[in-house]
Write an enzyme that holds these catalytic residues in place. Structure first.
Site, mmCIF file in Angstrom:
data_model
loop_
_atom_site.group_PDB
_atom_site.id
_atom_site.type_symbol
_atom_site.label_atom_id
_atom_site.label_comp_id
_atom_site.label_asym_id
_atom_site.label_seq_id
_atom_site.Cartn_x
_atom_site.Cartn_y
_atom_site.Cartn_z
ATOM 1 N N PRO A 242 0.832 -1.212 0.000
ATOM 2 C CA PRO A 242 0.000 0.000 0.000
ATOM 3 C C PRO A 242 0.865 1.260 0.000
ATOM 4 C CG PRO A 242 -0.705 -1.555 1.694
ATOM 5 C CD PRO A 242 0.602 -2.046 1.177
ATOM 6 N N GLU A 243 0.620 2.132 -0.956
ATOM 7 C CA GLU A 243 1.329 3.402 -1.031
ATOM 8 C C GLU A 243 0.350 4.513 -0.660
ATOM 9 O OE1 GLU A 243 3.526 3.787 -4.714
ATOM 10 O OE2 GLU A 243 3.792 1.635 -4.868
#
Ligand code: ZN
Length: 283
Positions: free
Chosen positions: A2-3
């Site tokens: 997850p960014e």
């Protein structure tokens, strides 16, 4: 992993629900997560019981929760989703899936659940001021979606860096929240080869690159994040941004811009995809 857009999607998804009920109980698995807080953790999760979630903010890839409790100082909860984490909402009677590591049960029958199969994430609680002083938060560079980013600042920061610009963009102390997907998408958009040494970018390159980063990150948020393997939003649905990627994961396919065949390479142990035709190797 997850960014920024995925973490922001989780934040917005949580805040779209009514989370005003008091925290009735907490549960933590006995498995350690990879990222630890620095300094002795002053409270455990049980100290959050009786509190209410005032707000959830995001800094880089971290979620910072403010929890208020009558006659107590404000508490904070710091969550990082690591490589594979999900933070979702469920009803109390829904079975907990494997790899659930933290549960906040609200008095209205909702549960906030942190699931992290690979356990590279982080979940720590403490006074809000202590959370804000965590080295992992203090060290973060500016937010990429800020409207006050100065290209000259980045040119100066990396003036002596020979490391590839793709790797530099992943450095959370330079700019917070960017990971591999959005770094390679932005580099493709501005026509810069991922292996170009960071020092070779001029102020104008940085201006274009920062603008492209903002564009790809915003598109990621608008699409509810990129779901490659693990990412799900708070209600368990996949994001849509994987259908909108221009270069990430498309090695061997045609470049949308110039029709050349996209290629991939590796740097710092992580792959990247690029267009050998229109992405210029600066030196
Ligand atoms: Zn191309």
């Amino acid at each position: 992993m997850p960014e920024l857009p995925e973490v922001e999607s989780v934040r917005r998804g949580l805040l779209a629900h009514d989370l005003s009920a008091t925290i009735a109980s907490t549960w933590r698995s006995d498995k350690a997560l990879r990222q630890k807080g620095k300094g002795t953790q002053p409270v455990d999760f049980r100290a959050l019981v009786g509190g209410t979630i005032e707000t959830i903010e995001r800094r880089g890839k971290y979620l910072i929760w403010t929890i208020t409790k009558p006659a107590s100082e404000k508490c904070g909860l710091l969550i990082h989703l690591g490589m594979s984490g999900r933070c979702g909402l469920a009803r109390t009677n829904e079975p907990r899936v494997e790899h659930t590591h933290l549960v906040l049960r609200l008095a209205d029958d909702q549960e906030i659940r942190l699931v992290d199969p690979r356990r590279f994430g982080c979940a720590i609680a403490g006074p809000l001021a202590w959370i804000a002083e965590q080295p992992c938060i203090v060290a973060l560079g500016p937010e990429p979606l800020s409207d006050r980013l100065d290209p000259q600042h980045f040119t100066a920061q990396v003036a002596k860096q020979n490391r590839p610009i793709r790797d530099t963009l992943l450095d959370q102390t330079l700019i917070a929240g960017v990971g591999n997907i959005y770094a390679v998408e932005a580099l493709h958009a501005v026509g810069i080869h991922p292996l170009s040494p960071a020092r070779s970018l001029t102020k104008n390159h940085w201006r274009d690159l920062l603008s492209a980063l903002q564009e790809v990150l915003q598109r990621g948020i608008d699409n509810g994040g990129t779901s490659l393997k693990d990412f799900r939003n708070v209600t368990g649905e996949v994001g849509k941004n994987q259908d909108d990627l221009r270069v990430y994961g498309r090695s061997g396919q045609a470049c949308y811009r110039c029709k050349a065949t996209l290629m991939h390479g590796t740097s710092a142990g992580r792959t990247f995809t690029y267009c050998p035709s229109h992405q210029k190797h600066l030196s």
